[in-house]
Design a protein around this motif. Structure first.
Motif, PDB file in Angstrom:
ATOM      1  N   LEU A  22       0.823  -1.209   0.000  1.00  0.00           N
ATOM      2  CA  LEU A  22       0.000   0.000   0.000  1.00  0.00           C
ATOM      3  C   LEU A  22       0.860   1.264   0.000  1.00  0.00           C
ATOM      4  CD1 LEU A  22      -2.650  -1.069   2.678  1.00  0.00           C
ATOM      5  CD2 LEU A  22      -2.928  -1.063   0.178  1.00  0.00           C
ATOM      6  N   GLY A  23       0.467   2.226  -0.815  1.00  0.00           N
ATOM      7  CA  GLY A  23       1.086   3.547  -0.771  1.00  0.00           C
ATOM      8  C   GLY A  23       2.341   3.738  -1.591  1.00  0.00           C
ATOM      9  N   PHE A  24       2.746   2.727  -2.377  1.00  0.00           N
ATOM     10  CA  PHE A  24       3.978   2.855  -3.150  1.00  0.00           C
ATOM     11  C   PHE A  24       3.695   3.008  -4.645  1.00  0.00           C
ATOM     12  CE2 PHE A  24       5.732   0.992   0.715  1.00  0.00           C
ATOM     13  CZ  PHE A  24       6.873   1.765   0.880  1.00  0.00           C
ATOM     14  N   PHE A  25       4.489   3.864  -5.275  1.00  0.00           N
ATOM     15  CA  PHE A  25       4.369   4.159  -6.698  1.00  0.00           C
ATOM     16  C   PHE A  25       5.759   4.017  -7.336  1.00  0.00           C
ATOM     17  CE2 PHE A  25       1.156   6.312  -4.346  1.00  0.00           C
ATOM     18  CZ  PHE A  25       0.032   6.418  -5.144  1.00  0.00           C
ATOM     19  N   ALA A  26       5.796   3.872  -8.657  1.00  0.00           N
ATOM     20  CA  ALA A  26       7.083   3.750  -9.340  1.00  0.00           C
ATOM     21  C   ALA A  26       6.939   4.192 -10.791  1.00  0.00           C
ATOM     22  CB  ALA A  26       7.593   2.311  -9.275  1.00  0.00           C
ATOM     23  N   ALA A  27       8.085   4.377 -11.430  1.00  0.00           N
ATOM     24  CA  ALA A  27       8.097   4.720 -12.851  1.00  0.00           C
ATOM     25  C   ALA A  27       9.512   4.560 -13.390  1.00  0.00           C
ATOM     26  CB  ALA A  27       7.618   6.154 -13.074  1.00  0.00           C
ATOM     27  N   GLY A  28       9.602   4.427 -14.694  1.00  0.00           N
ATOM     28  CA  GLY A  28      10.894   4.418 -15.379  1.00  0.00           C
ATOM     29  C   GLY A  28      10.749   5.129 -16.694  1.00  0.00           C
ATOM     30  N   THR A  29      11.812   5.792 -17.126  1.00  0.00           N
ATOM     31  CA  THR A  29      11.742   6.553 -18.368  1.00  0.00           C
ATOM     32  C   THR A  29      13.076   6.519 -19.092  1.00  0.00           C
ATOM     33  OG1 THR A  29      11.043   8.677 -19.320  1.00  0.00           O
ATOM     34  CG2 THR A  29      12.459   8.773 -17.378  1.00  0.00           C
ATOM     35  N   HIS A  30      13.055   6.918 -20.350  1.00  0.00           N
ATOM     36  CA  HIS A  30      14.285   7.060 -21.136  1.00  0.00           C
ATOM     37  C   HIS A  30      14.724   8.517 -21.087  1.00  0.00           C
ATOM     38  CE1 HIS A  30      16.396   7.660 -25.155  1.00  0.00           C
ATOM     39  NE2 HIS A  30      17.199   6.894 -24.443  1.00  0.00           N
ATOM     40  N   ALA A  31      15.787   8.770 -20.342  1.00  0.00           N
ATOM     41  CA  ALA A  31      16.290  10.141 -20.204  1.00  0.00           C
ATOM     42  C   ALA A  31      17.398  10.452 -21.199  1.00  0.00           C
ATOM     43  CB  ALA A  31      16.797  10.362 -18.776  1.00  0.00           C
ATOM     44  N   GLY A  32      17.877   9.429 -21.904  1.00  0.00           N
ATOM     45  CA  GLY A  32      18.918   9.641 -22.902  1.00  0.00           C
ATOM     46  C   GLY A  32      20.314   9.239 -22.458  1.00  0.00           C
ATOM     47  N   LEU A  33      20.429   8.601 -21.300  1.00  0.00           N
ATOM     48  CA  LEU A  33      21.739   8.120 -20.868  1.00  0.00           C
ATOM     49  C   LEU A  33      22.160   6.916 -21.699  1.00  0.00           C
ATOM     50  CD1 LEU A  33      20.419   9.639 -18.323  1.00  0.00           C
ATOM     51  CD2 LEU A  33      22.086   8.372 -16.983  1.00  0.00           C
ATOM     52  N   ARG A  34      21.175   6.149 -22.171  1.00  0.00           N
ATOM     53  CA  ARG A  34      21.416   5.041 -23.080  1.00  0.00           C
ATOM     54  C   ARG A  34      20.768   5.366 -24.423  1.00  0.00           C
ATOM     55  NH1 ARG A  34      20.449  -0.560 -19.839  1.00  0.00           N
ATOM     56  NH2 ARG A  34      18.365   0.241 -19.452  1.00  0.00           N
ATOM     57  N   TYR A  35      21.125   4.594 -25.412  1.00  0.00           N
ATOM     58  CA  TYR A  35      20.677   4.916 -26.778  1.00  0.00           C
ATOM     59  C   TYR A  35      19.154   4.916 -26.901  1.00  0.00           C
ATOM     60  CZ  TYR A  35      20.077   4.715 -31.819  1.00  0.00           C
ATOM     61  OH  TYR A  35      19.683   4.962 -33.113  1.00  0.00           O
ATOM     62  N   SER A  36      18.526   3.870 -26.389  1.00  0.00           N
ATOM     63  CA  SER A  36      17.075   3.815 -26.553  1.00  0.00           C
ATOM     64  C   SER A  36      16.352   3.236 -25.343  1.00  0.00           C
ATOM     65  CB  SER A  36      16.713   2.974 -27.791  1.00  0.00           C
ATOM     66  OG  SER A  36      17.207   1.653 -27.666  1.00  0.00           O
ATOM     67  N   LYS A  37      17.041   2.488 -24.503  1.00  0.00           N
ATOM     68  CA  LYS A  37      16.385   1.816 -23.380  1.00  0.00           C
ATOM     69  C   LYS A  37      16.109   2.778 -22.225  1.00  0.00           C
ATOM     70  CE  LYS A  37      18.575  -2.636 -24.370  1.00  0.00           C
ATOM     71  NZ  LYS A  37      19.477  -3.696 -23.849  1.00  0.00           N
ATOM     72  N   LYS A  38      15.146   2.427 -21.411  1.00  0.00           N
ATOM     73  CA  LYS A  38      14.861   3.223 -20.207  1.00  0.00           C
ATOM     74  C   LYS A  38      16.091   3.230 -19.311  1.00  0.00           C
ATOM     75  CE  LYS A  38       9.849   2.677 -20.213  1.00  0.00           C
ATOM     76  NZ  LYS A  38       9.778   2.115 -21.584  1.00  0.00           N
ATOM     77  N   ASP A  39      16.348   4.369 -18.664  1.00  0.00           N
ATOM     78  CA  ASP A  39      17.599   4.512 -17.908  1.00  0.00           C
ATOM     79  C   ASP A  39      17.458   5.348 -16.634  1.00  0.00           C
ATOM     80  OD1 ASP A  39      17.286   7.034 -19.078  1.00  0.00           O
ATOM     81  OD2 ASP A  39      18.720   6.586 -20.672  1.00  0.00           O
ATOM     82  N   LEU A  40      16.230   5.724 -16.278  1.00  0.00           N
ATOM     83  CA  LEU A  40      16.007   6.498 -15.058  1.00  0.00           C
ATOM     84  C   LEU A  40      14.724   6.009 -14.398  1.00  0.00           C
ATOM     85  CD1 LEU A  40      17.091   9.096 -13.466  1.00  0.00           C
ATOM     86  CD2 LEU A  40      15.182  10.274 -14.568  1.00  0.00           C
ATOM     87  N   GLY A  41      14.801   5.684 -13.100  1.00  0.00           N
ATOM     88  CA  GLY A  41      13.635   5.178 -12.400  1.00  0.00           C
ATOM     89  C   GLY A  41      13.437   5.850 -11.057  1.00  0.00           C
ATOM     90  N   ILE A  42      12.197   5.835 -10.583  1.00  0.00           N
ATOM     91  CA  ILE A  42      11.864   6.428  -9.281  1.00  0.00           C
ATOM     92  C   ILE A  42      10.884   5.520  -8.550  1.00  0.00           C
ATOM     93  CG2 ILE A  42      10.552   8.285  -8.161  1.00  0.00           C
ATOM     94  CD1 ILE A  42      11.807  10.259 -10.065  1.00  0.00           C
ATOM     95  N   ILE A  43      11.116   5.352  -7.249  1.00  0.00           N
ATOM     96  CA  ILE A  43      10.147   4.734  -6.341  1.00  0.00           C
ATOM     97  C   ILE A  43       9.670   5.842  -5.401  1.00  0.00           C
ATOM     98  CG2 ILE A  43       9.753   3.034  -4.520  1.00  0.00           C
ATOM     99  CD1 ILE A  43      12.062   1.411  -5.686  1.00  0.00           C
TER     100      ILE A  43
END
Length: 410
Positions: A22-43
Motif C-alpha cells: 500500500l502507498g507505493f508508486f514507481a516509474a521508469g523513463t528514457h532520459a537519454g543516458l542510453r541509446y534507446s532503453k529506459k535509464d532512469l527510475g523512481i520509487i
C-alpha cells in the motif's frame, strides 16, 4: 497467488512487485543516458517511510551511496528513491558528489519533499560523469503510478547487462492485517556482495521502527545477498534499501512482537528470491548453481564454504561443461578458513553421491553429465563436523562472460 510450502501464513504474489504494498508508486523513463532503453527510475511512497540500507564495503564507495547514507541518517526515513543506469557515478570526485546531491534535490523538488527524504542510486560504467541535463529532464518528465507497467518500467530502467527483470512479492497476515513486501533488483556482473553492480529495492507497508528494520535487513542480507557470487568482484555501487511506510496498520513490529518471525521470513523470502534471480542472470550464465552445506562447526563457517564453492572458477567452468569433476569442489572446500576433518566430508551433485567420508563413490559419469545439463544445479556438502548450515548461489562461467566484459564500454 500461491501459498508457500512450510510457511502457510506466507503467500507469494504472482506479478507483484514494489508497487504492490500500500502507498507505493514507481516509474521508469528514457532520459537519454542510453541509446534507446529506459535509464532512469523512481520509487515513491505517498507518506514518509522508515528506511534502512546496507552498502558495499568496496573502499571506492560511489557518491550516490554516500548521499543516501546522509539522507537516512537525518531521521531514518525516506519517501523517494531515484536511480539511473548507464553511469555508476563512481570515482568521479567532488563533481560526482555534487551531481548525486543534485539528483537528490531535483527529485525532492519534484515531489515537494525535504532533500533528506530522497535516496540516490546509480549503476553502469565507473569513472564517467553523469549527463546532468539529461538527468534533470528525465526527473522532470517522469510520472509515477501503480500499474504493472509502471513497475516494469522501473525494473527495466535500472538494468545494465542484465537480460531479465528481477522482482518478487510476498504477503502475510499480521495482527489481522495484510502485510506485503515487494522487491526489485538489478545485477548481472561484478557480483560478489559483501555488505556488483548490484542494487536491490524493497518496499513494505509494514509498521516497524527504523532500528529494528535495519537490524532485520542486515541479518537477512548476510544469508541472502551476501551469499551470491557471479565473478568474485565487489562493486563500488552495491546497495540494498528497504522502505516501510506502515500503511498496513499492524501493531509496531519489534523482536518482542509474537509475529516478528513472520515478518523476518517475509523479508528473507523476498531478499532470497531477488538474490537467486541475480545469480541466475550472471553475465553469460547458462545455469544457476545452488550449494547447500551442512555439518559445519557454525552457520557462518557453512556459509563460507558454500560461497567458496559456488565462487570457484574451476567449479563454475566444470558446471558449464557438464563435467562432474568433483576434485574441483573438494579443492574449493579445502581452501576455506574453517574447521573440518578432511576424512569426513560428503559431497553429492544432485542425487548422485560423489564422496562419502572423503572416499570416492562409484557413480555413472553419464548420469552425472546428464544432470549437469540442467538449468539449476544443486551441490550438497556435509562436513560432518557440527550442526552449522549455510547456502550460496552462483552461476556457471561461459565463453560469453568474457565476450560481454571484454566489450563492456564499447
Amino acid at each position: 497467488m500461491q501459498t508457500l510450502s512450510g510457511t502457510d501464513e506466507i503467500k507469494e504474489i504472482e506479478n507483484g512487485g514494489i508497487t504492490t504494498p500500500l502507498g507505493f508508486f514507481a516509474a521508469g523513463t528514457h532520459a537519454g543516458l542510453r541509446y534507446s532503453k529506459k535509464d532512469l527510475g523512481i520509487i515513491y511512497s505517498d507518506v514518509s517511510a522508515n528506511s534502512a540500507a546496507v552498502y558495499t564495503v568496496n573502499h571506492f564507495q560511489a557518491p550516490p551511496l554516500q548521499v543516501t547514507q546522509q539522507s537516512i541518517e537525518v531521521e531514518g526515513k525516506l519517501q523517494a528513491i531515484v536511480v539511473n543506469s548507464a553511469c555508476a557515478n563512481a570515482c568521479t570526485g567532488e563533481r560526482g558528489y555534487q551531481d548525486a546531491l543534485k539528483m537528490r534535490s531535483l527529485t525532492a523538488e519534484k515531489f515537494n519533499l525535504k532533500d533528506h527524504l530522497v535516496a540516490v542510486a546509480s549503476t553502469g560504467v565507473i569513472g564517467e560523469f553523469l549527463p546532468m541535463e539529461k538527468i534533470q529532464s528525465g526527473i522532470e518528465q517522469i510520472s509515477v503510478g501503480q500499474t504493472i507497467k509502471h513497475t516494469e518500467d522501473f525494473q527495466t530502467a535500472i538494468l545494465t547487462t542484465d537480460t531479465v527483470m528481477k522482482s518478487c512479492c510476498f504477503s502475510a497476515e499480521i495482527n489481522g492485517k495484510k502485510v506485503t513486501i515487494g522487491g526489485a533488483a538489478k545485477g548481472s556482473g561484478m557480483i560478489h556482495p559483501n555488505m556488483a553492480t548490484m542494487l536491490a529495492f524493497l518496499t513494505t507497508d509494514a509498521a516497524i521502527p527504523q532500528p529494528y528494520l535495519y537490524s532485520a535487513l542486515k541479518e537477512v542480507t548476510d544469508v541472502t545477498f551476501n551469499q551470491i557470487t557471479v565473478d568474485g568482484d565487489t562493486s563500488t555501487n552495491d546497495m540494498v534499501i528497504v522502505m516501510a511506510n506502515g500503511k498496513a496498520g499492524n501493531d509496531l513490529l519489534t523482536p518482542e512482537h509474537p509475529e516478528w518471525k513472520v515478518f523476518k521470513q517475509l523479508l528473507k523470502l523476498c531478499c532470497e528470491g531477488l538474490a537467486k534471480q541475480v545469480a541466475k542472470d550472471g553475465e553469460g550464465a547458462t545455469k544457476l548453481i545452488d550449494v547447500i552445506v551442512e555439518g559445519a562447526a557454525t552457520n557462518e563457517e557453512a556459509r563460507i564454504v558454500a560461497k567458496q564453492v559456488v565462487g570457484s572458477n574451476l567449479v563454475k567452468t566444470a558446471v558449464f561443461g557438464a563435467d562432474a569433476n568433483w576434485g574441483r569442489i573438494i579443492g574449493a572446500i579445502g581452501q576455506c578458513p574453517v574447521s573440518l576433518n578432511p576424512q569426513m566430508v560428503d559431497i553429492a551433485i544432485g542425487s548422485i553421491q560423489i564422496l562419502k567420508n572423503s572416499e570416492p563413490q562409484l557413480f555413472s559419469n553419464e548420469k552425472a553429465t546428464e544432470y549437469l545439463k540442467n538449468d539449476v544445479i544443486n551441490i550438497f556438502i556435509n562436513l560432518n563436523n557440527g550442526v552449522g548450515k549455510g547456502q550460496a548461489w552462483g552461476c556457471d562461467l561461459s565463453y560469453d562472460y568474457v565476450k560481454i566484459n571484454a566489450n563492456y564500454r564499447t
